[in-house]
Design a protein around this motif. Structure first.
Motif, PDB file in Angstrom:
ATOM      1  N   GLU A 263       0.358  -1.444   0.121  1.00 21.88           N
ATOM      2  CA  GLU A 263       0.030   0.165  -0.202  1.00 21.88           C
ATOM      3  C   GLU A 263       0.583   1.414   0.186  1.00 21.88           C
ATOM      4  N   SER A 264       0.652   2.392  -0.909  1.00 23.42           N
ATOM      5  CA  SER A 264       1.152   3.652  -0.866  1.00 23.42           C
ATOM      6  C   SER A 264       0.719   3.669   0.301  1.00 23.42           C
ATOM      7  N   ILE A 265       1.774   5.122   1.009  1.00 16.78           N
ATOM      8  CA  ILE A 265       1.712   5.345   2.100  1.00 16.78           C
ATOM      9  C   ILE A 265       0.869   6.911   2.984  1.00 16.78           C
ATOM     10  N   GLU A 266       0.289   7.523   1.117  1.00 15.05           N
ATOM     11  CA  GLU A 266      -0.991   7.998   0.402  1.00 15.05           C
ATOM     12  C   GLU A 266      -2.362   7.753   1.088  1.00 15.05           C
ATOM     13  N   THR A 267      -2.741   6.237   1.312  1.00 12.51           N
ATOM     14  CA  THR A 267      -4.029   5.119   1.097  1.00 12.51           C
ATOM     15  C   THR A 267      -3.505   5.138   2.960  1.00 12.51           C
ATOM     16  N   LEU A 268      -2.612   5.523   3.680  1.00 12.05           N
ATOM     17  CA  LEU A 268      -2.656   5.206   5.024  1.00 12.05           C
ATOM     18  C   LEU A 268      -2.591   7.136   6.065  1.00 12.05           C
ATOM     19  N   ARG A 269      -2.650   7.886   4.791  1.00  8.60           N
ATOM     20  CA  ARG A 269      -2.758   8.967   4.995  1.00  8.60           C
ATOM     21  C   ARG A 269      -4.562   9.321   4.577  1.00  8.60           C
ATOM     22  N   GLY A 270      -4.933   8.716   4.206  1.00  8.88           N
ATOM     23  CA  GLY A 270      -6.068   9.051   3.442  1.00  8.88           C
ATOM     24  C   GLY A 270      -7.153   8.219   4.973  1.00  8.88           C
ATOM     25  N   LEU A 271      -6.611   6.810   5.199  1.00  9.82           N
ATOM     26  CA  LEU A 271      -7.584   6.089   6.834  1.00  9.82           C
ATOM     27  C   LEU A 271      -7.520   6.409   7.853  1.00  9.82           C
ATOM     28  N   LEU A 272      -6.304   7.287   7.571  1.00  8.60           N
ATOM     29  CA  LEU A 272      -5.894   8.709   9.084  1.00  8.60           C
ATOM     30  C   LEU A 272      -6.898   9.918   9.114  1.00  8.60           C
ATOM     31  N   ASP A 273      -7.021  10.264   8.426  1.00  5.49           N
ATOM     32  CA  ASP A 273      -7.359  11.454   7.891  1.00  5.49           C
ATOM     33  C   ASP A 273      -9.304  11.262   7.727  1.00  5.49           C
ATOM     34  N   SER A 274      -9.856  10.207   7.398  1.00  5.58           N
ATOM     35  CA  SER A 274     -11.303  10.137   6.980  1.00  5.58           C
ATOM     36  C   SER A 274     -11.497   8.418   7.496  1.00  5.58           C
ATOM     37  N   PRO A 275     -10.946   7.997   8.681  1.00  5.26           N
ATOM     38  CA  PRO A 275     -11.395   6.942   9.324  1.00  5.26           C
ATOM     39  C   PRO A 275     -13.076   6.132   8.856  1.00  5.26           C
ATOM     40  N   ARG A 276     -12.924   5.726   8.088  1.00 10.53           N
ATOM     41  CA  ARG A 276     -14.264   4.785   7.954  1.00 10.53           C
ATOM     42  C   ARG A 276     -15.089   3.186   9.065  1.00 10.53           C
ATOM     43  N   PRO A 277     -15.149   3.464  10.053  1.00  8.10           N
ATOM     44  CA  PRO A 277     -15.802   2.681  10.976  1.00  8.10           C
ATOM     45  C   PRO A 277     -16.414   1.043  10.094  1.00  8.10           C
ATOM     46  N   GLY A 278     -16.715  -0.010  10.674  1.00  5.65           N
ATOM     47  CA  GLY A 278     -16.416  -1.056   9.847  1.00  5.65           C
ATOM     48  C   GLY A 278     -15.860  -1.827   9.209  1.00  5.65           C
ATOM     49  N   VAL A 279     -15.585  -1.055   8.149  1.00  6.05           N
ATOM     50  CA  VAL A 279     -13.711  -1.322   7.173  1.00  6.05           C
ATOM     51  C   VAL A 279     -13.096  -2.048   7.663  1.00  6.05           C
ATOM     52  N   LEU A 280     -12.637  -3.469   7.377  1.00  9.75           N
ATOM     53  CA  LEU A 280     -11.754  -4.518   8.062  1.00  9.75           C
ATOM     54  C   LEU A 280     -10.554  -3.890   7.318  1.00  9.75           C
ATOM     55  N   HIS A 281      -9.483  -2.903   8.116  1.00  9.37           N
ATOM     56  CA  HIS A 281      -7.964  -2.778   7.766  1.00  9.37           C
ATOM     57  C   HIS A 281      -7.057  -4.356   8.261  1.00  9.37           C
ATOM     58  N   HIS A 282      -5.713  -3.656   7.986  1.00 10.93           N
ATOM     59  CA  HIS A 282      -4.931  -5.427   7.926  1.00 10.93           C
ATOM     60  C   HIS A 282      -4.443  -4.498   9.810  1.00 10.93           C
ATOM     61  N   ILE A 283      -4.693  -5.705  10.119  1.00  7.27           N
ATOM     62  CA  ILE A 283      -4.928  -5.256  11.952  1.00  7.27           C
ATOM     63  C   ILE A 283      -3.255  -6.301  12.225  1.00  7.27           C
ATOM     64  N   ALA A 284      -2.294  -5.537  13.269  1.00  3.07           N
ATOM     65  CA  ALA A 284      -1.070  -6.581  13.322  1.00  3.07           C
ATOM     66  C   ALA A 284      -1.603  -7.799  15.075  1.00  3.07           C
ATOM     67  N   PRO A 285      -1.652  -8.553  14.405  1.00  2.00           N
ATOM     68  CA  PRO A 285      -1.621  -9.222  15.354  1.00  2.00           C
ATOM     69  C   PRO A 285      -1.017  -8.884  17.344  1.00  2.00           C
ATOM     70  N   ALA A 286      -1.965  -9.216  17.868  1.00  4.36           N
ATOM     71  CA  ALA A 286      -0.988  -8.650  19.392  1.00  4.36           C
ATOM     72  C   ALA A 286      -0.948  -9.446  20.202  1.00  4.36           C
TER      73      ALA A 286
END
Length: 101
Positions: A52-75
């Motif tokens: 993914e691009s850093i722009e994609t990450l920036r967009g996710l941080l600027d405009s969160p979309r609740p309920g949309v699954l993202h890549h989550i690191a394991p606990a």
């Protein structure tokens, strides 16, 4: 106590390695939401791997979309290192042996 909503401020980050193959990512913030640290780490790793691009990450941080699954690191391996109450928050010095006392 009053609720402060879902706005949190990330005050600092640090990434370093501990040989032979341990990657350490420190996050410093004024609080963390459920799975926030795991989201930040998971998405950052995807960017570092070129998935993914850093722009994609920036967009996710600027405009969160609740309920949309993202890549989550394991606990596994995630732990709270320190809580600041009245003193000024800062990242502690990098410990070459993060799991030692």
């Amino acid at each position: 106590t009053g609720r402060r909503g879902s706005v949190r401020t990330l005050l600092g980050t640090r990434v370093f390695t501990v040989p032979p193959d341990l990657l350490v990512i420190d996050l410093l913030g004024d609080g963390f939401l459920y799975k926030m640290a795991r989201f930040l780490v998971g998405q950052a790793i995807r960017c570092a791997c070129g998935k993914e691009s850093i722009e994609t990450l920036r967009g996710l941080l600027d405009s969160p979309r609740p309920g949309v699954l993202h890549h989550i690191a394991p606990a596994e391996g995630l732990y709270l290192a320190r809580v600041f109450y009245n003193d000024a928050p800062m990242l502690p010095p990098a410990n070459p042996h993060p799991f030692s006392a």
